[in-house]
Design a protein around this motif. Structure first.
Motif, PDB file in Angstrom:
ATOM      1  N   ASP A 199       1.371  67.089 -47.185  1.00  0.00           N
ATOM      2  CA  ASP A 199       0.063  66.785 -46.574  1.00  0.00           C
ATOM      3  C   ASP A 199      -0.921  66.683 -47.733  1.00  0.00           C
ATOM      4  N   PRO A 206      -8.718  62.377 -46.775  1.00  0.00           N
ATOM      5  CA  PRO A 206     -10.106  61.917 -46.758  1.00  0.00           C
ATOM      6  C   PRO A 206     -10.680  62.025 -45.340  1.00  0.00           C
ATOM      7  N   HIS A 230      -3.209  62.800 -43.423  1.00  0.00           N
ATOM      8  CA  HIS A 230      -3.990  63.714 -42.586  1.00  0.00           C
ATOM      9  C   HIS A 230      -5.510  63.459 -42.691  1.00  0.00           C
ATOM     10  N   ASP A 271      -5.075  71.557 -37.222  1.00  0.00           N
ATOM     11  CA  ASP A 271      -4.021  71.902 -38.175  1.00  0.00           C
ATOM     12  C   ASP A 271      -2.848  72.608 -37.480  1.00  0.00           C
ATOM     13  N   TYR A 305       0.898  71.739 -48.348  1.00  0.00           N
ATOM     14  CA  TYR A 305      -0.490  71.300 -48.178  1.00  0.00           C
ATOM     15  C   TYR A 305      -1.142  71.266 -49.552  1.00  0.00           C
ATOM     16  N   VAL A 321      -4.183  70.942 -51.152  1.00  0.00           N
ATOM     17  CA  VAL A 321      -5.611  70.993 -50.792  1.00  0.00           C
ATOM     18  C   VAL A 321      -6.329  71.982 -51.716  1.00  0.00           C
ATOM     19  N   GLN A 328      -9.897  76.205 -49.918  1.00  0.00           N
ATOM     20  CA  GLN A 328      -9.504  76.277 -48.506  1.00  0.00           C
ATOM     21  C   GLN A 328      -8.373  77.279 -48.272  1.00  0.00           C
ATOM     22  N   PHE A 369      -6.076  78.093 -44.709  1.00  0.00           N
ATOM     23  CA  PHE A 369      -4.630  77.928 -44.532  1.00  0.00           C
ATOM     24  C   PHE A 369      -3.946  79.252 -44.210  1.00  0.00           C
TER      25      PHE A 369
HETATM   26  N1  ARG Z   1     -10.081  66.572 -44.587  1.00  0.00           N
HETATM   27  C1  ARG Z   1      -9.988  67.812 -45.299  1.00  0.00           C
HETATM   28  C2  ARG Z   1     -11.149  67.929 -46.304  1.00  0.00           C
HETATM   29  O1  ARG Z   1     -11.704  66.937 -46.705  1.00  0.00           O
HETATM   30  C3  ARG Z   1      -8.704  67.952 -46.039  1.00  0.00           C
HETATM   31  C4  ARG Z   1      -7.464  67.965 -45.178  1.00  0.00           C
HETATM   32  C5  ARG Z   1      -6.384  68.785 -45.763  1.00  0.00           C
HETATM   33  N2  ARG Z   1      -5.226  68.903 -44.931  1.00  0.00           N
HETATM   34  C6  ARG Z   1      -5.126  69.711 -43.880  1.00  0.00           C
HETATM   35  N3  ARG Z   1      -4.009  69.713 -43.192  1.00  0.00           N
HETATM   36  N4  ARG Z   1      -6.109  70.491 -43.512  1.00  0.00           N
HETATM   37  O2  ARG Z   1     -11.462  69.026 -46.709  1.00  0.00           O
END
Ligand code: ARG
Length: 586
Positions: free
Chosen positions: A118, A122, A158, A327, A345, A347, A351, A355
């Motif tokens: 993942d 955006p 995602h 999620d 993930y 990311v 975050q 998670f």
């Molecule tokens: N759209 C989220 C952001 O810009 C990131 C997504 C990451 N993936 C997830 N499964 N939450 O912060």
């Protein structure tokens, strides 16, 4: 065939066993002092404790058993009981030959393992920023490495298309167009520029304008419950944003197998919420629905004790699904569609708490095991002020603008280096694009992902030093040597390692397997970035010492030519795993 460290570990392990000690003490790795020997084993120190003997005595006994072995050229005991080992040239030659195989010397096997990666992530209506850039670069590389090792991998973008920012923009449009918010005229207004200009303003406004914030929250809930006006606006915003993001990803050389978004998990939410409620896992909390996920109590900031992790908010008071809700539902969706062994993930580290909440909730509900979920956090790309990179105007830097900026710099560098002066404009443009992408990606991949780094485009596009363009340049140089050899009618032949620079190059080639393995184990492509750099440098030193095109001895020439081919194959393989590609010439 395993790499030399692995082969030696088997031999040295057997020698420990012959001494009545455990084989694991024989673990051999690349030497920390390559000037003394290529490989080392430090197991004698731990083994000595078990044996109740002085470490040097154990090391000497093992060394005596090793001397004369076909894989051991030299063995010496150093310091408190280190074993320094070197291998015969024939073993190096065999490893260099193995590099010519499709996997370039890697011999792990992940076939049968299934991964969802993942990454990208955006958001619709918001510009892609440097956090998405890092996620895209790291995720793309991890996906490629896992696939190279034989795993079945799905990369999923995602898209953030179901959260509060959607309701926020719907509120903005409804305010501007009133009852005509879903009219053709209103929709035509919704260009990417319009959205990206309005989003930060709206986002700032909710801080003091409570009525507006309330409308945005309600619009989010209305969208999610299928309100037709909200849906029409949402569709348009999603379409406009995704088209632009697909362009950006393509320019970056990033591709997904699944172009899914948060909204795609929405159909699963009602049954999931009902299930969580029915089993008593989700509880009412001040009008909202939460899943408690704390495992113990921990001291809070004010000194009192509280849950180590706050509860996961599943349904807000307005009735909308939250970031964590989509999620959680996405985990169910992936379990059904891909049934992965692991979901990675990629990311931003910031975050991590999110998670942790989602993973605990998923495990608590029995949707998947906690060990199958991994958050691979990363540090930020910073400006010279040490804070996450912003444009001069203080805004987020759009990905497309970043690439354009790097490309301008790349063009300037190419002109300075007088590269491509006799090439057509299209070829120069393509080279500048490769150089720009290599600069950006390599800068991001060269340090451990958890580390933050300072964005310095001038340094990144340089052809000297540890940079992406340097690596492309070295690959192109080998291609040019091979073309010239072909024009001479020279052909590659048996690889015979003899010169110290050839030995160093063969050792560099041998290190590929462990670089791939470490990238997979630690989910960190910087091991491969480092490998690419070390390999390029070893080739450069080799080519300084060992002429190819002008070498008079036919067998030596054929051998070196083959070494150059092996190097190019492995270098290009490594670059591809990092998401880079070298032009044919430059
Ligand atoms: N759209 C989220 C952001 O810009 C990131 C997504 C990451 N993936 C997830 N499964 N939450 O912060």
């Amino acid at each position: 065939m395993a790499d030399l460290a692995e082969q030696l570990s088997a031999v040295v392990g057997a020698a420990f066993v012959a001494e009545g000690l455990e084989a694991r003490f024989g673990l051999v790795s690349a030497s920390a002092r390559p000037d003394l020997a290529a490989f080392q084993c430090s197991g004698a120190m731990a083994a000595a404790k078990a044996a109740g003997k002085p470490p040097r005595e154990v090391a000497e006994a093992v060394a005596a058993r090793l001397s004369g072995h076909a894989l051991v050229q030299d063995v010496a005991v150093a310091g408190p009981g280190f074993l320094n080992l070197s291998v015969p040239d024939a073993a190096l030659s065999a490893r260099a030959v193995a590099v010519l195989a499709p996997k370039a010397g890697f011999d792990g096997d992940l076939s049968g393992r299934r991964f969802v990666v993942d990454y990208g992530g955006p958001n619709v209506a918001k510009p892609m920023h440097v956090g998405h850039l890092r996620s895209s670069i790291l995720g793309e590389s991890l996906k490629r490495v896992l696939r190279f090792a034989g795993a079945t991998v799905w990369g999923d973008a995602h898209f953030g298309d179901w959260g509060f920012q959607m309701g926020l923009m719907i509120a903005v449009i409804e305010e501007a167009f009133g009852a005509d918010a879903a009219s053709e005229q209103a929709l035509a207004t919704l260009t990417l520029d319009w959205l990206q200009e309005r989003y930060p303003l709206a986002s700032a406004r909710i801080k003091d304008d409570m009525a507006f914030r309330d409308r945005a929250r309600k619009a989010t809930a209305r969208l999610q419950s299928g309100d037709p006006v909200c849906r029409i606006i949402w569709e348009r915003m999603r379409q406009v944003s995704m088209a632009a993001q697909k362009r950006d990803f393509a320019a970056l050389g990033v591709d997904f197998d699944l172009w899914l978004g948060e909204s795609d998990a929405d159909p699963l939410i009602p049954e999931m919420v009902a299930d969580l409620k029915a089993r008593g896992l989700a509880e009412e909390d001040d009008g909202a629905l939460v899943v408690h996920v704390h495992e113990k109590l921990a001291p809070k900031k004010d000194g009192t004790m509280g849950p180590d992790v706050p509860p996961l908010l599943v349904v807000s008071r307005e009735g909308s699904a939250m970031y964590g809700t989509t999620d959680l539902a996405t985990i169910l969706q992936r379990k059904r569609a891909q049934d992965p062994d692991v979901i990675l993930y990629v990311v931003d580290q910031r975050q991590a708490d999110h998670f942790e909440q989602v993973f605990r909730a998923a495990a608590k509900a029995g949707y998947i095991a906690r060990a199958q979920l991994e958050h691979l956090g990363f540090g930020t790309m910073n400006g010279t002020d040490g804070k996450p990179f912003k444009t001069k105007a203080g805004g987020v830097l759009r990905l497309a603008d970043l690439i354009a900026m790097a490309k301008d710099k790349a063009h300037a560098r190419l002109r300075e280096a007088e590269i491509g002066q006799d090439f057509g404009p299209e070829e120069v443009e393509a080279i500048a694009h490769s150089v720009a992408i290599a600069a950006i990606k390599f800068a991001d991949l060269q340090a451990f992902r958890g580390t933050s780094y300072v964005f310095d485009i001038d340094r990144f596009v340089s052809f000297e030093g540890k940079t992406g363009p340097y690596l492309l340049y070295q690959a192109v140089r080998i291609k040019s040597i091979l073309r010239k050899a072909e024009a001479q009618g020279a052909e590659g032949g048996a690889i015979l390692i003899a010169d110290p620079a050839e030995r160093a190059l063969a050792l560099a080639l041998d290190a590929f397997h462990s670089a791939v393995a470490a990238s997979i184990d630690k989910r960190a492509p910087h091991f491969l970035a480092e490998h690419a750099y070390q390999l390029a440098r070893a080739f450069s030193a080799f080519y300084d010492q060992c002429p190819i095109l002008t070498e008079p001895d036919a067998a030596v020439k054929a051998s070196r030519l083959m070494l150059a081919k092996a190097t190019l194959h492995q270098l290009e393989t490594t670059l591809a795993l990092l998401g880079l590609s070298a032009p044919e010439r430059m």
